[in-house]
Write a protein that holds these residues in place. Structure first.
Motif, PDB file in Angstrom:
ATOM      1  N   PHE A  54      15.970  31.264  -8.198  1.00  0.00           N
ATOM      2  CA  PHE A  54      14.927  30.882  -9.044  1.00  0.00           C
ATOM      3  C   PHE A  54      15.361  29.622  -9.889  1.00  0.00           C
ATOM      4  O   PHE A  54      14.718  28.664  -9.970  1.00  0.00           O
ATOM      5  CB  PHE A  54      14.509  32.068 -10.150  1.00  0.00           C
ATOM      6  N   LEU A  55      16.699  29.624 -10.388  1.00  0.00           N
ATOM      7  CA  LEU A  55      17.061  28.454 -11.195  1.00  0.00           C
ATOM      8  C   LEU A  55      17.331  27.237 -10.298  1.00  0.00           C
ATOM      9  O   LEU A  55      17.168  26.019 -10.721  1.00  0.00           O
ATOM     10  CB  LEU A  55      18.423  28.843 -11.855  1.00  0.00           C
ATOM     11  N   LEU A  56      17.841  27.432  -9.291  1.00  0.00           N
ATOM     12  CA  LEU A  56      17.942  26.361  -8.251  1.00  0.00           C
ATOM     13  C   LEU A  56      16.670  25.484  -7.772  1.00  0.00           C
ATOM     14  O   LEU A  56      16.463  24.394  -8.122  1.00  0.00           O
ATOM     15  CB  LEU A  56      18.736  26.871  -6.885  1.00  0.00           C
ATOM     16  N   LEU A  57      15.712  26.487  -7.447  1.00  0.00           N
ATOM     17  CA  LEU A  57      14.409  25.941  -7.288  1.00  0.00           C
ATOM     18  C   LEU A  57      13.646  25.300  -8.648  1.00  0.00           C
ATOM     19  O   LEU A  57      12.956  24.257  -8.406  1.00  0.00           O
ATOM     20  CB  LEU A  57      13.555  26.864  -6.586  1.00  0.00           C
ATOM     21  N   GLY A  58      13.924  26.022  -9.554  1.00  0.00           N
ATOM     22  CA  GLY A  58      13.258  25.264 -11.065  1.00  0.00           C
ATOM     23  C   GLY A  58      13.843  24.114 -11.236  1.00  0.00           C
ATOM     24  O   GLY A  58      13.116  23.141 -11.798  1.00  0.00           O
ATOM     25  N   SER A  59      15.154  23.876 -11.339  1.00  0.00           N
ATOM     26  CA  SER A  59      16.081  22.797 -11.947  1.00  0.00           C
ATOM     27  C   SER A  59      15.680  21.601 -10.814  1.00  0.00           C
ATOM     28  O   SER A  59      15.450  20.556 -11.329  1.00  0.00           O
ATOM     29  CB  SER A  59      17.500  23.108 -11.761  1.00  0.00           C
ATOM     30  N   THR A  60      15.656  21.618  -9.350  1.00  0.00           N
ATOM     31  CA  THR A  60      15.225  20.816  -8.428  1.00  0.00           C
ATOM     32  C   THR A  60      13.874  20.372  -8.695  1.00  0.00           C
ATOM     33  O   THR A  60      13.314  19.171  -8.478  1.00  0.00           O
ATOM     34  CB  THR A  60      15.593  21.281  -7.255  1.00  0.00           C
ATOM     35  N   SER A  61      12.903  21.314  -8.955  1.00  0.00           N
ATOM     36  CA  SER A  61      11.491  21.002  -8.924  1.00  0.00           C
ATOM     37  C   SER A  61      11.268  20.115 -10.084  1.00  0.00           C
ATOM     38  O   SER A  61      10.616  19.018 -10.177  1.00  0.00           O
ATOM     39  CB  SER A  61      10.709  22.375  -8.807  1.00  0.00           C
ATOM     40  N   SER A  62      11.915  20.573 -11.526  1.00  0.00           N
ATOM     41  CA  SER A  62      11.485  19.833 -12.736  1.00  0.00           C
ATOM     42  C   SER A  62      12.235  18.566 -12.496  1.00  0.00           C
ATOM     43  O   SER A  62      11.835  17.423 -13.109  1.00  0.00           O
ATOM     44  CB  SER A  62      12.410  20.593 -13.787  1.00  0.00           C
ATOM     45  N   ALA A  63      13.368  18.429 -11.867  1.00  0.00           N
ATOM     46  CA  ALA A  63      13.879  17.221 -11.694  1.00  0.00           C
ATOM     47  C   ALA A  63      13.260  15.978 -11.113  1.00  0.00           C
ATOM     48  O   ALA A  63      13.163  14.833 -11.248  1.00  0.00           O
ATOM     49  CB  ALA A  63      15.516  17.061 -11.120  1.00  0.00           C
TER      50      ALA A  63
END
Length: 356
Positions: A54-63
């Motif tokens: 969840f943190l991986l996908l959320g961080s890359t998505s927001s970036a």
């Protein structure tokens, strides 16, 4: 290429006080929604409950969303070199401020997740039975647990992804021929890159909640997730999507991620509220620890579960080789009763633990 030599001649944007007020409200709302989540992890001393995926996908998505709007508003950002007022510069680049704030605040959750990852879950523990009068001894090995190893890989992947898309974005912006009109058509490579960032951001946002929903469902606990954050962000995501859609130089690729995230977060919020009600019925806290007087120190880990007849069972962990990985995480509360995890060293301590 010298940016100052290619300043657009038409950088006249009418002030929209309603849009400006909405932007200010959204930025303050984002801080008001994320700060409780940050404080919750710090005060609890643990980041249990978060899925590293969840943190991986959320961080890359927001970036990707942040670099998308920077790409789309490249000509608008150049107008800051022409306008005389700092306030006007902030006004025309407020979309970048919104999206950049969201990226920073979410990325801080990943940082806190790594800093406050429970030490007892980082390494595989072995139980040594000498088959004599001496009791069984538990010894921590130097082998990293599966989930801690995954968490390290996730943090490295996020950093590499951010560096790659940032360098690519600014390389294209500095080498592409700028349009004389900020609202005019953009070079083909700029349009293609912006669309790629926007589409991948939307896809990642849609997928990012799947592992967190699965993890929260299997834990049947709220864990370190903040319900107040989700209560604010679920409707706030829809408002933010509308606000970005009103910014000059943006299109659907700039706001789709926030609309998708708002919908998926609403599902996660509903699940957390359901587990919160269950926790009160079972008299346990968000991490599965019984509420009330402390339990005896001999109890290592307790699983509270409800069978088909409504009765409750308690199981004591008793294994020879213990690797407290994600499979164990999602089947049992991972905090020992009445134990508070304390971390020292801040970011330096985190870096030291990553090296260990």
């Amino acid at each position: 290429m010298n940016l100052s030599s290619s300043v657009p001649e038409t950088c006249h944007f009418a002030s929209d006080w309603a849009a400006d007020a909405l932007t200010v409200a959204l930025v303050f709302g984002m801080f008001a929604s994320y700060i409780p989540q940050h404080l919750r992890i710090i005060r609890a001393g643990t980041s249990i409950g978060f899925s590293p995926w969840f943190l991986l996908l959320g961080s890359t998505s927001s970036a990707a969303a942040m670099l998308n709007i920077i790409t789309m508003q490249g000509p608008v950002l150049r107008c800051c070199l022409e306008v005389q007022s700092f306030g006007k510069c902030v006004e025309i680049t407020s979309g970048v401020l919104q999206v950049g704030s969201q990226w920073f605040l979410f990325s801080m959750i990943l940082v806190l997740y790594m800093v406050y990852y429970p030490p007892n879950l980082k390494y595989v523990e072995l139980e040594i039975d000498t088959h004599d009068s001496r009791p069984v001894q538990r010894v921590r090995s130097d082998i990293k647990s599966n989930e801690w190893r995954l968490s390290i890989i996730v943090s490295q992947a996020v950093a590499i992804h951010l560096a790659f898309i940032t360098l690519t974005t600014f390389f294209l912006l500095f080498t592409a021929d700028p349009s004389p009109d900020p609202s005019g058509p953009r070079p083909y490579q700029i349009q293609l890159w912006a669309k790629f960032l926007g589409v991948t951001s939307g896809i990642l946002a849609a997928v990012q909640y799947a592992p967190q929903l699965q993890r929260t469902y299997r834990l049947k606990l709220v864990g370190a997730l903040s319900i107040p954050m989700m209560v604010i962000q679920s409707p706030g995501g829809v408002v933010m999507a509308l606000s970005i859609a009103m910014k000059p130089g943006t299109d659907w690729t700039s706001w789709v991620m926030y609309a998708v995230s708002a919908i998926m977060q609403a599902f996660l919020l509903a699940m957390c509220i359901m587990w919160k009600i269950r926790q009160r019925r079972l008299h346990i806290d968000d991490f599965g620890r019984p509420l009330g007087p402390p339990l005896s120190s001999s109890t290592e880990s307790i699983v509270t579960a409800e069978d088909d007849d409504g009765e409750f069972e308690s199981h004591v962990v008793d294994v020879r080789v213990v690797e407290e990985s994600s499979e164990a995480d999602e089947a049992a509360p991972l905090l020992k009763p009445q134990v508070r995890v304390t971390h020292k060293g801040g970011i330096l301590g985190w870096l030291e633990r990553l090296r260990s």
